[in-house]
Design a protein around this motif. Sequence first.
Motif, short mmCIF file in Angstrom:
data_model
loop_
_atom_site.label_atom_id
_atom_site.label_comp_id
_atom_site.label_asym_id
_atom_site.label_seq_id
_atom_site.Cartn_x
_atom_site.Cartn_y
_atom_site.Cartn_z
N THR A 1 -47.44 -55.66 17.99
CA THR A 1 -46.75 -54.41 17.67
C THR A 1 -46.43 -53.57 18.89
O THR A 1 -45.55 -52.70 18.83
CB THR A 1 -47.59 -53.57 16.68
OG1 THR A 1 -48.92 -53.42 17.19
CG2 THR A 1 -47.64 -54.22 15.31
N ASP A 2 -47.11 -53.78 20.02
CA ASP A 2 -46.75 -53.07 21.24
C ASP A 2 -45.61 -53.83 21.91
O ASP A 2 -45.79 -54.53 22.91
CB ASP A 2 -47.96 -52.96 22.17
CG ASP A 2 -47.67 -52.10 23.40
OD1 ASP A 2 -46.64 -51.39 23.39
OD2 ASP A 2 -48.47 -52.14 24.35
N SER A 3 -44.42 -53.69 21.32
CA SER A 3 -43.23 -54.43 21.77
C SER A 3 -42.10 -53.45 22.04
O SER A 3 -41.16 -53.33 21.24
CB SER A 3 -42.81 -55.46 20.72
OG SER A 3 -43.83 -56.39 20.46
N PRO A 4 -42.16 -52.70 23.13
CA PRO A 4 -41.16 -51.65 23.38
C PRO A 4 -39.79 -52.17 23.76
O PRO A 4 -38.80 -51.45 23.58
CB PRO A 4 -41.78 -50.85 24.52
CG PRO A 4 -42.64 -51.83 25.25
CD PRO A 4 -43.20 -52.74 24.19
N GLY A 5 -39.68 -53.38 24.28
CA GLY A 5 -38.39 -53.89 24.72
C GLY A 5 -37.64 -54.62 23.62
O GLY A 5 -38.20 -54.97 22.57
N TYR A 6 -36.36 -54.87 23.88
CA TYR A 6 -35.56 -55.61 22.91
C TYR A 6 -36.00 -57.07 22.87
O TYR A 6 -36.12 -57.72 23.92
CB TYR A 6 -34.08 -55.58 23.30
CG TYR A 6 -33.41 -54.24 23.11
CD1 TYR A 6 -33.19 -53.73 21.85
CD2 TYR A 6 -32.99 -53.51 24.21
CE1 TYR A 6 -32.58 -52.51 21.66
CE2 TYR A 6 -32.37 -52.28 24.05
CZ TYR A 6 -32.16 -51.78 22.78
OH TYR A 6 -31.55 -50.58 22.61
#
Length: 381
Positions: A71-76
Amino acid sequence: MSIENSKRAPLPGHPGAARRVSDLLPVFPWDKLEPYKHTALAHPGGLCDFSVGTPVDPVPELIQKALAAATDSPGYPTVWGPLELREAIAGWLGRRLGARIGPQAVLPTIGSKELVAWLPGQLGLGPGDQVAYPRLAYPTYEVGARLCGAEPVAYDSVDELDGSRVRLLWLNSPSNPTGRVLPAAELRRAVRWAREHRVLLVSDECYLELGWEADPVSVLHPEVCGDDHEGLLVVHSLSKRSNLAGYRASFVAGDPVVVRELLEIRKHGGMIVPAPVQAATVAALADDAHVAEQRERYAARRSALRAALEAYGFRIEHSEASLYLWATQDRPCWESVAELAGLGILVAPGDFYGPAGDRFVRVAFTATDERVAAAVERLTA
């Protein structure tokens, strides 16, 4: 001249526009079921909803953990997904379906319905082209043709189709709604016909792991297509086998040239599976134990509902696979829908899936054990 008095073309979608996309589509079938749902809801014992095949059991813990860890997926994320995901899909296709395929020939999608609806348009089909699909079929095959302006054509046998006009041929085995499984010989015949006429064959195999009285075969199996996937695609979903309808996790695989074309189109359209769902898909495809456990649940519900429906006076046809019982009382389907609604049981009328289903109802056995037991009691009282 004021804006109010100026003559301007109406906005697309507004009344008076030359053509609205919605005008091309049939009435959304599930809206017709609402009055019967209200009747069923009024039953003192509550609603037993077998109308939609939506999972009700928990998402397996290992899949939840994989989703949470990503869930810590800030990028595309990418449309194609990481190699790990594509290798997981290709590995599953080989292990479970016997398909010899590499990660360059698979593509994750945002649920299988999205792909079915938009595939003809993404492939450039339009007016003058035909999209063929089984006469009893999931309504979205027709919708996909209409969305791009192609002509939808329902068929019983590929031999009745015009090979000079059909551009996309849908197969669906196991079938929604009937649960029918196409034998390998019939799949081979469809593949030969499609290749002879240079037609793209797309096989919707979302229920392939849910065979009960038959062993479904993929069109990518070497016994069906040889060692060549040219002109073939298969569509698979994790919604049913892993209870991931809410995740929208699915994929398409097959002809690497077509997959690459779809990848380029979908990159431009931003059709990207979220990164946490991609991670969850890897975990789901690596584990067969949770699929076997879910199959046991469905097998028990299927057996109980089938016996109760037959005791009530229904005849079950096909239904050798998938999550549905294709049932008839040899009378108009809406009469059966109304009668069952009076018992608090909601089912889908067969004509949702084409005129050939107008004397059948589709009964999904995806409800909880408690609701299945309640329905069985009412049907056998």
